[in-house]
Design an enzyme around this catalytic site. Structure first.
Site, mmCIF file in Angstrom:
data_model
loop_
_atom_site.group_PDB
_atom_site.id
_atom_site.type_symbol
_atom_site.label_atom_id
_atom_site.label_comp_id
_atom_site.label_asym_id
_atom_site.label_seq_id
_atom_site.Cartn_x
_atom_site.Cartn_y
_atom_site.Cartn_z
ATOM 1 N N ASN A 1 0.812 -1.225 0.000
ATOM 2 C CA ASN A 1 0.000 0.000 0.000
ATOM 3 C C ASN A 1 0.841 1.268 0.000
ATOM 4 O OD1 ASN A 1 0.964 -0.128 2.631
ATOM 5 N ND2 ASN A 1 -0.987 0.383 3.582
ATOM 6 N N LYS A 2 2.166 1.129 0.039
ATOM 7 C CA LYS A 2 3.028 2.304 0.101
ATOM 8 C C LYS A 2 3.246 2.903 -1.297
ATOM 9 C CE LYS A 2 4.076 2.234 4.567
ATOM 10 N NZ LYS A 2 3.523 0.956 5.045
#
Length: 389
Positions: free
Chosen positions: A184-185
């Site tokens: 999710n980064k």
């Protein structure tokens, strides 16, 4: 008529460039501690403007290695924020340190530097601050405080790759910084993390810690208690390829945040949008988090989250207050009311679907769902319009 496809809360930006990089490792005989890791570390050091980068297996591992390498006293306390992913506090507990939480600035969600000095005691040995949601913490002031009180300064920058203050990249502030690359980064290595620092001795210690405490690579000689925190060649190759595209990914995420900001403008009396610009600083967009106004409570926010998810829209409460997590209540005796700004924000913030390739159609669908469900989930009386932060 079939229901529209669900919109995920997040998803990585992966192209043929990354697939080719990973495939090239599969065609080699080196799957750990090889040239892909060296390339990844060199690119991270360059992007962050530092002398050293150490790839590890997660952002948590990065922070843990930093805390361990600083050799902080076991009975010490570390000033940190209660509004973060729990790992930023857990790494202190791993080492027998006590988190000394300091409340946040509700306008920025970052630790409030004006409250730090009053919290410093003879047992305080470090400050660990977090760049919450990719917004830089007040590093120049934190550096002043740390220097004035002879404290180590640790940067949890797991959410902020690509951010900067006054042109100095996040990752170059503090004694060392930790980054995380979960999917999710901004960029991902699948699972992985990295330490950045200008301290050669600290970097060397972290390289030893990630590899079971070995003195040098390739020797079965262990000079300290270490861990299996290595980053594989596959993960490193993916990360290096992602770094090649970092500028484009960051631009796409910034564009998505602008689209959200404009699409949510008609609802600005009902929710607070994150600001698009910062004074003398650059945000790196990790998530897009809205804040619901008082008198909204956690119950109302959670009802809205459930309604959105029922419509196939990924969302999540970001972040729960760390000090009110069961472990921290039980071990340290924290209770409601300890950090009111953090608790108020944690009860009313909600992360919306956000990723580089999110489309205008998807954003419009999210906004339309908010428009539908906000009135039905809201408390009976709402409050004044909110400004952006």
């Amino acid at each position: 008529m079939s229901a529209p496809a669900p919109i995920p809360l997040s998803q990585p930006s992966i192209t043929a460039h990354e697939r080719e990089a990973v495939a090239s490792v599969m065609q080699s005989t080196r799957l750990s501690m090889g040239p892909a890791l060296e390339r990844f570390e060199a690119k991270m050091a360059e992007h962050c403007g530092v002398d050293h980068a150490v790839g590890v297996s997660s952002g948590t591992a990065a922070l843990h290695c930093i805390v361990r390498a600083l050799n902080l006293p076991e009975s010490g306390t570390v000033i940190t924020t209660p509004y973060s992913f729990v790992a930023s506090a857990n790494v202190l507990v791993y080492e027998g340190l006590t988190p000394q939480f300091v409340d946040i600035d509700p306008a920025t969600y970052n630790i409030d530097p004006a409250r730090i000095e009053a919290a410093i005691t003879p047992d305080t040995c470090a400050i660990l601050a977090v760049d919450v949601f990719g917004r830089p913490a007040p590093w120049p002031r934190l550096r002043e405080i740390a220097d004035a009180h002879n404290l180590a300064l640790i940067a949890d920058s797991c959410e902020a790759l690509g951010a900067s203050i006054g042109g100095t990249p996040i990752g170059a502030w503090g004694d060392a910084a930790g980054f995380g690359f979960y999917p999710n980064k901004q960029i991902t290595t699948g699972e992985g993390g990295c330490i950045t620092t200008n301290d050669a001795a600290l970097a060397e210690t972290c390289r030893s810690l990630r590899n079971q405490g070995r003195a040098t690579r390739g020797q079965m000689r262990h000079v300290r208690l270490g861990y299996n925190y290595r980053l594989s060649e596959l993960n490193a190759a993916l990360g290096a390829a992602q770094l090649d595209r970092l500028d484009d990914i960051l631009k796409a995420r910034a564009c998505a945040s602008t689209r959200y900001h404009e699409a949510l403008a008609p609802l600005s009396n009902t929710l607070r949008r994150p600001s698009q610009t910062l004074a003398n600083a650059k945000r790196s967009w990790f998530v897009y988090v809205i804040e619901l106004p008082a008198p909204w409570t956690r119950t109302h926010r959670d009802a809205l989250c459930d309604a959105l998810q029922a419509d196939g829209i990924g969302c999540a409460p970001y972040f729960p207050a760390i000090h009110l997590q069961p472990l921290y209540r039980e071990r340290f005796g924290f209770r409601e009311g300890a950090f009111p700004h953090c608790e108020s924000v944690a009860a009313r913030t909600l992360a919306l679907p956000f990723f580089a390739e999110i489309t205008e159609t998807q954003i419009r669908r999210v906004v339309d769902a908010l428009r539908t469900h906000l009135p039905t989930c809201a408390p009976e009386s709402n409050t004044m319009p909110l400004s952006t932060s």
